[in-house]
Design a protein around this motif. Structure first.
Motif, mmCIF file in Angstrom:
data_model
loop_
_atom_site.group_PDB
_atom_site.id
_atom_site.type_symbol
_atom_site.label_atom_id
_atom_site.label_comp_id
_atom_site.label_asym_id
_atom_site.label_seq_id
_atom_site.Cartn_x
_atom_site.Cartn_y
_atom_site.Cartn_z
ATOM 1 N N LEU A 1 -27.170 -24.378 23.195
ATOM 2 C CA LEU A 1 -27.665 -24.647 21.844
ATOM 3 C C LEU A 1 -27.288 -26.005 21.265
ATOM 4 C CD1 LEU A 1 -27.022 -21.140 20.237
ATOM 5 C CD2 LEU A 1 -29.232 -22.150 20.824
ATOM 6 N N ILE A 2 -26.153 -26.570 21.676
ATOM 7 C CA ILE A 2 -25.666 -27.775 21.009
ATOM 8 C C ILE A 2 -26.154 -29.028 21.721
ATOM 9 C CG2 ILE A 2 -23.614 -29.045 20.262
ATOM 10 C CD1 ILE A 2 -24.194 -26.377 18.786
ATOM 11 N N GLU A 3 -26.669 -29.955 20.911
ATOM 12 C CA GLU A 3 -27.183 -31.225 21.419
ATOM 13 C C GLU A 3 -26.505 -32.381 20.694
ATOM 14 O OE1 GLU A 3 -31.569 -31.250 22.052
ATOM 15 O OE2 GLU A 3 -31.485 -29.340 20.989
ATOM 16 N N PRO A 4 -26.615 -33.607 21.258
ATOM 17 C CA PRO A 4 -26.029 -34.771 20.593
ATOM 18 C C PRO A 4 -26.550 -34.918 19.161
ATOM 19 C CG PRO A 4 -26.656 -35.340 22.831
ATOM 20 C CD PRO A 4 -27.185 -33.958 22.582
ATOM 21 N N ASP B 1 -25.983 -33.048 16.673
ATOM 22 C CA ASP B 1 -25.979 -31.809 15.890
ATOM 23 C C ASP B 1 -24.736 -31.766 15.008
ATOM 24 O OD1 ASP B 1 -28.339 -30.766 16.841
ATOM 25 O OD2 ASP B 1 -27.407 -29.421 18.299
ATOM 26 N N HIS B 2 -24.844 -31.023 13.923
ATOM 27 C CA HIS B 2 -23.687 -30.818 13.043
ATOM 28 C C HIS B 2 -23.160 -29.406 13.252
ATOM 29 C CE1 HIS B 2 -21.786 -30.039 8.932
ATOM 30 N NE2 HIS B 2 -21.031 -30.943 9.505
ATOM 31 N N VAL B 3 -21.864 -29.307 13.536
ATOM 32 C CA VAL B 3 -21.196 -28.032 13.782
ATOM 33 C C VAL B 3 -20.016 -27.914 12.825
ATOM 34 C CG1 VAL B 3 -19.863 -26.675 15.458
ATOM 35 C CG2 VAL B 3 -21.899 -27.945 16.204
ATOM 36 N N ILE B 4 -19.817 -26.719 12.294
ATOM 37 C CA ILE B 4 -18.645 -26.438 11.460
ATOM 38 C C ILE B 4 -17.790 -25.406 12.184
ATOM 39 C CG2 ILE B 4 -17.818 -25.547 9.251
ATOM 40 C CD1 ILE B 4 -20.541 -26.410 8.062
ATOM 41 N N SER B 5 -16.503 -25.703 12.302
ATOM 42 C CA SER B 5 -15.569 -24.756 12.898
ATOM 43 C C SER B 5 -14.445 -24.501 11.899
ATOM 44 C CB SER B 5 -15.034 -25.287 14.229
ATOM 45 O OG SER B 5 -14.317 -24.281 14.924
ATOM 46 N N MET B 6 -13.393 -23.875 12.353
ATOM 47 C CA MET B 6 -12.235 -23.577 11.517
ATOM 48 C C MET B 6 -11.001 -24.164 12.186
ATOM 49 S SD MET B 6 -12.382 -19.545 12.569
ATOM 50 C CE MET B 6 -11.442 -18.845 11.237
ATOM 51 N N LEU B 7 -9.944 -24.380 11.409
ATOM 52 C CA LEU B 7 -8.707 -24.891 11.962
ATOM 53 C C LEU B 7 -7.539 -24.198 11.265
ATOM 54 C CD1 LEU B 7 -8.307 -27.115 14.144
ATOM 55 C CD2 LEU B 7 -7.542 -28.601 12.298
ATOM 56 N N LEU C 1 -13.823 -23.864 20.803
ATOM 57 C CA LEU C 1 -14.889 -23.674 19.830
ATOM 58 C C LEU C 1 -15.242 -24.933 19.060
ATOM 59 C CD1 LEU C 1 -13.810 -20.186 18.450
ATOM 60 C CD2 LEU C 1 -15.551 -20.697 20.174
ATOM 61 N N TYR C 2 -14.412 -25.954 19.142
ATOM 62 C CA TYR C 2 -14.788 -27.223 18.508
ATOM 63 C C TYR C 2 -14.822 -28.402 19.463
ATOM 64 C CZ TYR C 2 -9.634 -27.611 17.875
ATOM 65 O OH TYR C 2 -8.268 -27.638 18.050
ATOM 66 N N ASP C 3 -13.990 -28.384 20.520
ATOM 67 C CA ASP C 3 -13.994 -29.540 21.404
ATOM 68 C C ASP C 3 -15.138 -29.520 22.414
ATOM 69 O OD1 ASP C 3 -12.208 -31.414 20.513
ATOM 70 O OD2 ASP C 3 -10.471 -30.453 21.412
ATOM 71 N N ILE C 4 -15.660 -28.367 22.778
ATOM 72 C CA ILE C 4 -16.887 -28.371 23.589
ATOM 73 C C ILE C 4 -18.062 -28.939 22.786
ATOM 74 C CG2 ILE C 4 -18.626 -26.918 24.705
ATOM 75 C CD1 ILE C 4 -16.426 -25.355 25.990
ATOM 76 N N PRO C 5 -18.292 -28.500 21.534
ATOM 77 C CA PRO C 5 -19.351 -29.167 20.758
ATOM 78 C C PRO C 5 -19.161 -30.681 20.649
ATOM 79 C CG PRO C 5 -18.737 -27.126 19.693
ATOM 80 C CD PRO C 5 -17.762 -27.326 20.820
ATOM 81 N N ALA D 1 -21.847 -33.467 19.447
ATOM 82 C CA ALA D 1 -22.008 -32.965 18.081
ATOM 83 C C ALA D 1 -20.959 -33.577 17.156
ATOM 84 C CB ALA D 1 -21.899 -31.448 18.059
ATOM 85 N N VAL D 2 -21.281 -33.593 15.877
ATOM 86 C CA VAL D 2 -20.332 -33.960 14.832
ATOM 87 C C VAL D 2 -19.734 -32.662 14.296
ATOM 88 C CG1 VAL D 2 -20.048 -35.034 12.574
ATOM 89 C CG2 VAL D 2 -21.660 -36.018 14.228
ATOM 90 N N VAL D 3 -18.401 -32.569 14.304
ATOM 91 C CA VAL D 3 -17.739 -31.322 13.933
ATOM 92 C C VAL D 3 -16.903 -31.525 12.676
ATOM 93 C CG1 VAL D 3 -16.148 -29.506 14.665
ATOM 94 C CG2 VAL D 3 -17.655 -30.591 16.349
ATOM 95 N N ASP D 4 -17.119 -30.667 11.687
ATOM 96 C CA ASP D 4 -16.281 -30.604 10.495
ATOM 97 C C ASP D 4 -15.535 -29.275 10.484
ATOM 98 O OD1 ASP D 4 -16.863 -33.090 9.237
ATOM 99 O OD2 ASP D 4 -18.810 -32.298 8.601
ATOM 100 N N PHE D 5 -14.442 -29.220 9.694
ATOM 101 C CA PHE D 5 -13.572 -28.056 9.736
ATOM 102 C C PHE D 5 -13.367 -27.424 8.365
ATOM 103 C CE2 PHE D 5 -12.217 -30.580 13.400
ATOM 104 C CZ PHE D 5 -12.232 -29.615 14.405
#
Length: 371
Positions: free
Chosen positions: A100-103, A105-111, A117-121, A126-130
């Protein structure tokens, strides 16, 4: 492809075989093969004797019908056709993210959370926010999530119960997360590997509250058989069909013996859950008592799952502390820095009771020596 070192696995790969008192793991004490097979009165000799002439071929590519039926019964809204067997929950997470994830993309995870769950995106571009969990109770902040969501948000990527804190996204919170995701048509992936050992029936799967939810799970934690490496994805028909294409590139099959063992686990899940609830309850009581009497440790109690996250009143780097603790006492913890939260440590309390009691005693002795 660039990807960060996997902090928890890197630490355990280096140190776990040196541990005398391993209180770092997040599983509930593993069943022996004899214990597992004997749950329904079957002997190991009978179980494997009946399979003596079994061809060791690829078997069921996506998991046997029996496996899919047993897994589907764990959910309210999922049919066996929408279950895909994977190599543990890590394989299920990888499959979902890879599909599902492509360059860009915006992904939100938790910390904190499981690093996969965040470093594979991130590795997929992907751009990841927490959403940063609040340390007073490790609560998931819905206001933070609402502020982070954008029209281009592709996925919200979480786990519940949380690794390492052991805290839960309850039904009300998960339903609200689904509402927020619907506003931008985002997927919500929840690694549910610590279900269902929760109090008061508060656990619900994301696939039972959200049509674009993806549940990943395995037999490793709640069911105490990490060694057979069987997990799964549960999702809608549309998503499952997409996953099938990508699964062909990541996994052929789980193996015929592993599938049979997985079915045996699931058919006897009530017995395993009862055994593991007892371990969790008794060991958590030991942990609570220890925390009450240990002035250099704080803990938000986990929600009857097998991982906890202690805060340490220490001055030195937590990695140095944990490595010196191991060398001097044989006690193994995972430093909080492996979860991007220094001065904490993951403490897995669902080992053998004598290991826990001795490990905590030695940890207290070591803490007394700290300036």
């Amino acid at each position: 492809m660039e990807i960060a070192n996997f902090g928890v696995e890197e630490w355990l790969n280096k140190w776990e075989k040196q541990a005398v008192y391993d209180i770092a793991q997040s599983s509930i004490e593993a069943l022996t093969l004899e214990e597992l097979i004997g749950l329904d009165g079957t002997t190991v000799e009978t179980f494997f004797g009946e399979r003596r002439q079994m061809p060791l071929d690829y078997g069921w590519i996506e998991g046997s019908d029996a496996f899919k039926e047993e897994v589907a019964s764990l959910y309210q809204n999922i049919t066996p056709e929408n279950i895909l067997q994977t190599n543990g929950a890590t394989g299920a997470n990888l499959l979902s993210l890879y599909a599902l994830i492509e360059p860009e993309d915006h992904v939100i995870s938790m910390l904190p959370t499981y690093q996969q769950l965040y470093d594979i995106p991130k590795s997929l571009g992907a751009v990841v926010d927490f959403v940063h969990l609040k340390e007073d109770d490790w609560r998931f902040d819905l206001e933070q999530l609402s502020a982070l969501v954008k029209p281009e948000t592709k996925m919200i990527c979480l786990n519940s119960a949380n690794n390492p804190t052991g805290t839960l996204l309850d039904r009300k919170t998960l339903e609200k997360i689904a509402e927020i995701a619907r506003t931008v048509d985002a997927y919500v992936l929840v690694d549910e590997v610590y279900a269902p050992l929760t109090a008061d029936g508060e656990f619900v799967s994301i696939v039972d509250v959200y049509e674009k939810g993806i549940a990943t799970n395995s037999l490793s934690k709640t069911y105490s058989v990490p060694g057979i490496r069987i997990g799964w994805t549960a999702a809608s028909s549309e998503l499952t069909e997409l996953f099938r294409k990508y699964r062909d590139y990541t996994m052929i099959c789980g193996g015929v013996l592993a599938d049979d063992l997985a079915v045996h686990v699931l058919k006897n899940k009530d017995k395993i859950v009862a055994r593991n609830k007892k371990i969790v309850s008794e060991n958590l009581a030991i942990l609570k008592e220890w925390v009450l009497n240990e002035p250099k440790v704080e803990l938000v109690m986990p929600n009857y799952v097998s991982t906890s996250f202690i805060k340490l009143a220490i001055k030195e780097d937590d990695r140095v502390f944990c490595s010196e603790l191991l060398k001097e006492t044989g006690v193994l913890l995972v430093p909080g820095s492996a979860f991007d939260l220094p001065q904490h440590a993951r403490l897995g309390y669902c080992c053998k009771k004598e290991t826990l009691e001795k490990g905590l005693s030695l940890l207290s002795e070591f803490l007394k020596k700290q300036a």
